[in-house]
Motif scaffolding. Structure first.
Motif, PDB file in Angstrom:
ATOM      1  N   ARG A  16      -5.720   3.337  -3.391  1.00  0.00           N
ATOM      2  CA  ARG A  16      -6.308   2.595  -2.272  1.00  0.00           C
ATOM      3  C   ARG A  16      -7.153   1.429  -2.782  1.00  0.00           C
ATOM      4  NH1 ARG A  16      -6.584   5.156   2.361  1.00  0.00           N
ATOM      5  NH2 ARG A  16      -6.957   7.172   1.343  1.00  0.00           N
ATOM      6  N   THR A  76      -4.968  -1.374  -4.210  1.00  0.00           N
ATOM      7  CA  THR A  76      -4.414  -2.231  -3.152  1.00  0.00           C
ATOM      8  C   THR A  76      -5.406  -3.323  -2.774  1.00  0.00           C
ATOM      9  OG1 THR A  76      -3.193  -0.319  -2.288  1.00  0.00           O
ATOM     10  CG2 THR A  76      -3.408  -2.228  -0.845  1.00  0.00           C
ATOM     11  N   ALA A  94       0.828  -1.202   0.000  1.00  0.00           N
ATOM     12  CA  ALA A  94       0.000   0.000   0.000  1.00  0.00           C
ATOM     13  C   ALA A  94       0.866   1.257   0.000  1.00  0.00           C
ATOM     14  CB  ALA A  94      -0.928  -0.008   1.213  1.00  0.00           C
ATOM     15  N   SER A  97      -3.468  -1.857   5.248  1.00  0.00           N
ATOM     16  CA  SER A  97      -3.349  -1.078   4.020  1.00  0.00           C
ATOM     17  C   SER A  97      -3.325   0.414   4.312  1.00  0.00           C
ATOM     18  CB  SER A  97      -4.516  -1.417   3.092  1.00  0.00           C
ATOM     19  OG  SER A  97      -4.543  -0.557   1.972  1.00  0.00           O
TER      20      SER A  97
END
Length: 269
Positions: free
Chosen positions: A98, A101, A57, A136
């Protein structure tokens, strides 16, 4: 004797500066990273997959912000684009990173299941998703703080203190520490919101909430430059108000995810 006294005074003064600088550095680092260290020790480091996820991440966040920097240099700066346009581009690319990920992590899990290395236990529950989402968000948040505010953290080791023109009430180190804490918290919360609500169900409302909350957080930091001498009196309360709203939205999304899981189990039984 006068020379010896002067030398001792200079030595004492330099050690005073060194001690004060070290304490300033410890204060900024503790306020910025102490909650992150707790989350890392209790959630991320307990499973190797979560540690790898946090690193991945962080890598994707750095890729997103690098693209923003390239676009700024090649396009926005020659055109004289306002700062809010750059901020909007950064919000979009960071949220896409985001989501990427999450998507790549889920693809990895599907690959492990198809190879027989993981059991086929149905959709992941909220109890399974939240630790992964925290990992993450923590990776992205820590990377953001190190890249965007690392120079201020290093500056805390130097003698004296600094004040930004937009905030005369708090030192630059104090403003930076409070901002860092909020940035890491927001990244973790937004990741939990995305992993439990927006991404698994493709909820348009949850996706809009992600972009809106992230955009409000960025806008609150831009308020720091609107009021010379007291911008932090606007930006910091606004930033932490966004954090509070995100906490409420994330808690509601997690509760809805648990309710959906319970409903599925009841239908199966």
């Amino acid at each position: 004797s006068s020379r010896g006294s002067t030398a001792r005074q200079l030595l004492f003064s330099s050690s005073m500066f060194s001690s004060a600088s070290f304490l300033s550095f410890i204060s900024v680092a503790s306020a910025s990273f102490a909650p992150a260290a707790v989350l890392a020790s209790t959630t991320v480091c307990k499973q190797p997959a979560h540690l790898i996820l946090a690193i991945f991440a962080a890598f994707l966040w750095s890729c997103a912000i690098s693209v923003v920097a390239l676009v700024w240099i090649a396009l926005f700066r020659p055109l004289g684009a306002p700062l809010w346009v750059v901020a909007l581009c950064a919000v979009v690319l960071q949220e896409l990173a985001r989501w990427a990920t999450y998507a790549l992590f889920e693809a990895m899990l599907r690959g492990l299941r198809s190879a027989g290395l993981m059991p086929h236990d149905g959709p992941r529950t909220a109890a399974q998703q939240v630790p992964a989402a925290v990992s993450s968000g923590l990776g992205a948040g820590v990377m953001q703080v190190l890249v965007m505010h690392g120079d201020v953290l290093a500056g805390a080791l130097r003698p004296g203190t600094l004040y930004a023109p937009s905030c005369s009430a708090l030192s630059l180190f104090a403003v930076d520490a409070l901002t860092n804490l909020a940035c890491i918290a927001l990244n973790v919360l937004l990741s939990v919101l995305g992993w439990t609500a927006a991404y698994p169900t493709n909820s348009l409302r949850a996706w809009c909430a992600l972009f809106a909350l992230h955009g409000l957080a960025v806008a609150s930091t831009l308020l720091n430059n609107m009021w010379p001498g007291g911008g932090c009196a606007l930006s910091l309360p606004s930033l932490y108000a966004v954090v509070f709203i995100t906490v409420v939205a994330t808690a509601r999304a997690a509760a809805d995810s648990v309710a959906r899981q319970n409903a599925r189990e009841m239908r199966v039984s």
